[in-house]
Design a protein around this motif. Structure first.
Motif, PDB file in Angstrom:
ATOM      1  N   TYR A  14       8.170 -13.273  29.569  1.00 54.74           N
ATOM      2  CA  TYR A  14       9.029 -14.369  30.019  1.00 54.74           C
ATOM      3  C   TYR A  14       8.708 -14.810  31.442  1.00 54.74           C
ATOM      4  CZ  TYR A  14      13.326 -16.706  31.579  1.00 54.74           C
ATOM      5  OH  TYR A  14      14.232 -17.594  32.110  1.00 54.74           O
ATOM      6  N   LEU A  15       8.427 -13.859  32.342  1.00 53.85           N
ATOM      7  CA  LEU A  15       8.255 -14.182  33.755  1.00 53.85           C
ATOM      8  C   LEU A  15       6.867 -14.715  34.103  1.00 53.85           C
ATOM      9  CD1 LEU A  15      10.194 -11.283  35.534  1.00 53.85           C
ATOM     10  CD2 LEU A  15      10.936 -13.636  35.116  1.00 53.85           C
ATOM     11  N   ALA A  16       5.934 -14.693  33.173  1.00 54.37           N
ATOM     12  CA  ALA A  16       4.606 -15.227  33.467  1.00 54.37           C
ATOM     13  C   ALA A  16       4.696 -16.742  33.699  1.00 54.37           C
ATOM     14  CB  ALA A  16       3.650 -14.938  32.322  1.00 54.37           C
ATOM     15  N   PRO A  17       4.060 -17.273  34.738  1.00 48.26           N
ATOM     16  CA  PRO A  17       4.128 -18.710  35.015  1.00 48.26           C
ATOM     17  C   PRO A  17       3.631 -19.574  33.860  1.00 48.26           C
ATOM     18  CG  PRO A  17       3.177 -17.518  36.880  1.00 48.26           C
ATOM     19  CD  PRO A  17       3.284 -16.538  35.755  1.00 48.26           C
ATOM     20  N   THR A  18       2.746 -19.027  33.043  1.00 49.61           N
ATOM     21  CA  THR A  18       2.196 -19.797  31.929  1.00 49.61           C
ATOM     22  C   THR A  18       3.095 -19.820  30.701  1.00 49.61           C
ATOM     23  OG1 THR A  18       0.968 -17.807  31.288  1.00 49.61           O
ATOM     24  CG2 THR A  18      -0.199 -19.443  32.629  1.00 49.61           C
ATOM     25  N   THR A  19       4.179 -19.041  30.727  1.00 49.87           N
ATOM     26  CA  THR A  19       5.106 -19.025  29.592  1.00 49.87           C
ATOM     27  C   THR A  19       6.080 -20.190  29.749  1.00 49.87           C
ATOM     28  OG1 THR A  19       4.879 -16.621  29.474  1.00 49.87           O
ATOM     29  CG2 THR A  19       6.695 -17.599  28.246  1.00 49.87           C
ATOM     30  N   ALA A  20       5.608 -21.358  29.374  1.00 52.88           N
ATOM     31  CA  ALA A  20       6.383 -22.582  29.545  1.00 52.88           C
ATOM     32  C   ALA A  20       5.879 -23.624  28.565  1.00 52.88           C
ATOM     33  CB  ALA A  20       6.243 -23.101  30.980  1.00 52.88           C
ATOM     34  N   GLY A  21       6.657 -24.687  28.395  1.00 54.22           N
ATOM     35  CA  GLY A  21       6.260 -25.774  27.524  1.00 54.22           C
ATOM     36  C   GLY A  21       6.133 -25.337  26.080  1.00 54.22           C
ATOM     37  N   PRO A  22       5.115 -25.839  25.361  1.00 54.45           N
ATOM     38  CA  PRO A  22       4.951 -25.512  23.940  1.00 54.45           C
ATOM     39  C   PRO A  22       4.767 -24.025  23.664  1.00 54.45           C
ATOM     40  CG  PRO A  22       3.577 -27.385  24.558  1.00 54.45           C
ATOM     41  CD  PRO A  22       4.114 -26.807  25.835  1.00 54.45           C
ATOM     42  N   VAL A  23       4.351 -23.270  24.685  1.00 57.56           N
ATOM     43  CA  VAL A  23       4.113 -21.837  24.497  1.00 57.56           C
ATOM     44  C   VAL A  23       5.366 -21.128  23.996  1.00 57.56           C
ATOM     45  CG1 VAL A  23       3.580 -19.671  25.700  1.00 57.56           C
ATOM     46  CG2 VAL A  23       2.255 -21.737  26.187  1.00 57.56           C
ATOM     47  N   ILE A  24       6.539 -21.511  24.485  1.00 54.62           N
ATOM     48  CA  ILE A  24       7.768 -20.794  24.130  1.00 54.62           C
ATOM     49  C   ILE A  24       8.151 -20.980  22.675  1.00 54.62           C
ATOM     50  CG2 ILE A  24       8.613 -20.938  26.500  1.00 54.62           C
ATOM     51  CD1 ILE A  24      10.580 -23.081  25.581  1.00 54.62           C
ATOM     52  N   LEU A  25       7.617 -22.010  22.032  1.00 50.71           N
ATOM     53  CA  LEU A  25       7.913 -22.217  20.617  1.00 50.71           C
ATOM     54  C   LEU A  25       7.250 -21.161  19.747  1.00 50.71           C
ATOM     55  CD1 LEU A  25       7.555 -26.102  20.372  1.00 50.71           C
ATOM     56  CD2 LEU A  25       9.627 -24.741  20.749  1.00 50.71           C
ATOM     57  N   ASP A  61      15.626 -24.512  26.605  1.00 49.84           N
ATOM     58  CA  ASP A  61      14.326 -25.174  26.710  1.00 49.84           C
ATOM     59  C   ASP A  61      13.809 -25.590  25.333  1.00 49.84           C
ATOM     60  OD1 ASP A  61      14.337 -24.866  29.448  1.00 49.84           O
ATOM     61  OD2 ASP A  61      13.106 -23.038  29.425  1.00 49.84           O
ATOM     62  N   ILE A  62      14.034 -24.727  24.329  1.00 49.09           N
ATOM     63  CA  ILE A  62      13.613 -25.062  22.965  1.00 49.09           C
ATOM     64  C   ILE A  62      14.392 -26.271  22.447  1.00 49.09           C
ATOM     65  CG2 ILE A  62      13.629 -24.247  20.571  1.00 49.09           C
ATOM     66  CD1 ILE A  62      13.026 -21.442  21.644  1.00 49.09           C
ATOM     67  N   ILE A  63      15.706 -26.286  22.709  1.00 48.86           N
ATOM     68  CA  ILE A  63      16.526 -27.420  22.286  1.00 48.86           C
ATOM     69  C   ILE A  63      16.033 -28.705  22.938  1.00 48.86           C
ATOM     70  CG2 ILE A  63      18.837 -28.445  22.468  1.00 48.86           C
ATOM     71  CD1 ILE A  63      19.953 -25.581  22.132  1.00 48.86           C
ATOM     72  N   SER A  64      15.713 -28.629  24.224  1.00 54.06           N
ATOM     73  CA  SER A  64      15.214 -29.807  24.931  1.00 54.06           C
ATOM     74  C   SER A  64      13.873 -30.267  24.364  1.00 54.06           C
ATOM     75  CB  SER A  64      15.054 -29.503  26.426  1.00 54.06           C
ATOM     76  OG  SER A  64      16.299 -29.182  27.010  1.00 54.06           O
ATOM     77  N   SER A  65      13.086 -29.310  23.886  1.00 59.61           N
ATOM     78  CA  SER A  65      11.746 -29.623  23.412  1.00 59.61           C
ATOM     79  C   SER A  65      11.731 -30.194  21.998  1.00 59.61           C
ATOM     80  CB  SER A  65      10.863 -28.374  23.472  1.00 59.61           C
ATOM     81  OG  SER A  65       9.590 -28.603  22.925  1.00 59.61           O
ATOM     82  N   ILE A  66      12.468 -29.583  21.077  1.00 65.51           N
ATOM     83  CA  ILE A  66      12.387 -29.987  19.669  1.00 65.51           C
ATOM     84  C   ILE A  66      13.695 -30.511  19.112  1.00 65.51           C
ATOM     85  CG2 ILE A  66      10.512 -28.356  19.245  1.00 65.51           C
ATOM     86  CD1 ILE A  66      12.492 -26.492  17.894  1.00 65.51           C
ATOM     87  N   GLY A  67      14.751 -30.549  19.933  1.00 67.40           N
ATOM     88  CA  GLY A  67      16.035 -31.051  19.466  1.00 67.40           C
ATOM     89  C   GLY A  67      16.908 -29.943  18.926  1.00 67.40           C
ATOM     90  N   ARG A  68      18.220 -30.156  18.976  1.00 64.07           N
ATOM     91  CA  ARG A  68      19.159 -29.115  18.553  1.00 64.07           C
ATOM     92  C   ARG A  68      19.048 -28.755  17.076  1.00 64.07           C
ATOM     93  NH1 ARG A  68      23.336 -26.693  20.919  1.00 64.07           N
ATOM     94  NH2 ARG A  68      23.067 -28.044  22.731  1.00 64.07           N
ATOM     95  N   PRO A  69      18.971 -29.716  16.153  1.00 64.41           N
ATOM     96  CA  PRO A  69      18.888 -29.321  14.735  1.00 64.41           C
ATOM     97  C   PRO A  69      17.697 -28.408  14.436  1.00 64.41           C
ATOM     98  CG  PRO A  69      19.434 -31.644  14.920  1.00 64.41           C
ATOM     99  CD  PRO A  69      19.070 -31.176  16.300  1.00 64.41           C
ATOM    100  N   ALA A  70      16.527 -28.768  14.980  1.00 66.56           N
ATOM    101  CA  ALA A  70      15.343 -27.941  14.724  1.00 66.56           C
ATOM    102  C   ALA A  70      15.467 -26.576  15.394  1.00 66.56           C
ATOM    103  CB  ALA A  70      14.086 -28.650  15.226  1.00 66.56           C
ATOM    104  N   ALA A  71      16.055 -26.542  16.585  1.00 67.81           N
ATOM    105  CA  ALA A  71      16.234 -25.260  17.282  1.00 67.81           C
ATOM    106  C   ALA A  71      17.197 -24.361  16.529  1.00 67.81           C
ATOM    107  CB  ALA A  71      16.739 -25.511  18.700  1.00 67.81           C
ATOM    108  N   VAL A  72      18.288 -24.945  16.017  1.00 63.30           N
ATOM    109  CA  VAL A  72      19.265 -24.167  15.243  1.00 63.30           C
ATOM    110  C   VAL A  72      18.610 -23.602  13.992  1.00 63.30           C
ATOM    111  CG1 VAL A  72      21.370 -24.330  13.854  1.00 63.30           C
ATOM    112  CG2 VAL A  72      21.291 -25.361  16.133  1.00 63.30           C
ATOM    113  N   GLU A  73      17.759 -24.404  13.338  1.00 59.81           N
ATOM    114  CA  GLU A  73      17.073 -23.936  12.139  1.00 59.81           C
ATOM    115  C   GLU A  73      16.095 -22.816  12.475  1.00 59.81           C
ATOM    116  OE1 GLU A  73      15.699 -23.655   8.157  1.00 59.81           O
ATOM    117  OE2 GLU A  73      17.563 -24.287   9.117  1.00 59.81           O
ATOM    118  N   LEU A  74      15.391 -22.933  13.593  1.00 59.23           N
ATOM    119  CA  LEU A  74      14.464 -21.883  14.003  1.00 59.23           C
ATOM    120  C   LEU A  74      15.204 -20.569  14.170  1.00 59.23           C
ATOM    121  CD1 LEU A  74      11.637 -22.129  16.590  1.00 59.23           C
ATOM    122  CD2 LEU A  74      13.248 -20.244  16.720  1.00 59.23           C
TER     123      LEU A  74
END
Length: 323
Positions: free
Chosen positions: A91-102, A141-154
């Protein structure tokens, strides 16, 4: 936060993991909570005495990464077996951001625990409360990236442990292993038989596990839509120690990397030169507290595919395949 081989004195034995199913045999997302048994480098980014960012840690991984073993962790192995293309980043790695968290995040921290005071002698560590807070940040961050419905399903289709209120529904709760068998415990306690484990310590672990298993049953009954499974790591690891030769090991008592005491359990790995055993694959224990990659591979496989004596009421693959 424990598991059988944490920092020796303050373990509780719950590992948190989340995988999203893509098919019956493949996963794409993995969220991991825990201690040094599943850490992959979060402590590299904090001020702490609990670090594995130096040789010989990672000797079979290719380089030190913050993993407290010679190679891969149980979660690394399970994730690869189930189809993850890459290891889950810290989590704390600077590169753990954006699409990586998905693709998942690892929140584990060596020395961390269920209680906030756990591991205070290490100064810095990320305990369970903070790990859950970090996951809550990732969730937003996931909700912001893919939207709440998709995040809830994930999250709804995930494998997770004890984060029901954040949307997880498939959960694995891992019991404490035979703490009395780790090299550290063997060396700080005098036992009549040099090949025996510390029975009082193991008795405490079994007592905790009995209550934890009861809790898992209650959670399955009381939490609508949740599926909890109990992983009997105590039984799995005790079997490996008792029958180590049949698993291809030559040493089930001593640390491959360590020094001091009869079992190499009194000195930290990496603080003395030339202390690593010649063949890591023949040792059950990597250091005074943690299993070797060879041992992790056995444990991971039994959690993935084992019968009800290893993990119940179903194994991880069956849990992932369930509706």
């Amino acid at each position: 936060m424990g598991y059988p081989f944490s920092e020796g004195k303050f373990v509780l034995g719950i590992i948190f993991a989340l995988w999203r199913m893509c098919s019956a045999k493949e996963i794409s997302t993995n969220f991991v909570f825990g201690d040094s048994l599943v850490e992959v480098g979060n402590n590299n980014y904090i001020v702490t005495l609990s670090k594995a960012d130096h040789p010989p840690y990672g000797i079979d991984f290719g380089k030190p990464t913050g993993r407290f073993t010679n190679g891969r962790t149980i979660i690394d192995i399970a994730g690869q077996t189930l189809g993850l293309k890459e290891f889950t980043p810290p989590y704390l790695a600077p590169t753990t951001a954006g699409p990586v968290i998905l693709r998942g995040v690892n929140y584990a921290s060596g020395g961390g625990g269920i209680l906030n005071e756990t591991g205070k002698l290490f100064i810095g560590r990320i305990n369970l409360d903070a790990q859950i807070d970090n996951f809550a940040n990732t969730r937003e961050d996931i909700i912001s990236s893919i939207g709440r419905p998709a995040a809830v399903e994930l999250l709804r289709r995930a494998l997770f442990s004890r984060l029901y209120n954040l949307g997880a529904r498939k959960m694995v709760v891992v019991g404490v292993g035979p703490l009395g068998c780790i090299p550290y415990q063997r060396d700080i306690n005098i036992v009549a038989n040099p090949d025996s484990c510390v029975q009082l310590t193991n008795q405490l672990a079994r007592s905790f596990n009995s209550k934890l298993q009861t809790l898992v049953t209650e959670l399955n009954t009381n939490l609508t839509g949740a599926k909890f499974v109990y992983a009997n790591v105590y039984g799995i690891f005790h079997d490996i120690i008792e029958n180590y030769k049949s698993y291809g090991f030559e040493n089930a008592n001593s640390a491959c990397c360590g020094f001091g005491g009869r079992y190499g359990g009194l000195g930290s790995c990496g603080s003395q030169p030339l202390e690593v055993c010649e063949d890591r694959s023949k040792y059950v224990f990597w250091d005074a507290y943690h299993p070797s990659e060879a041992c992790n591979m056995i444990i991971a496989r039994r959690l993935l595919y084992g019968n009800s004596s290893d993990i119940s009421p179903m194994n991880i693959v069956q849990l992932l395949q369930s509706s």
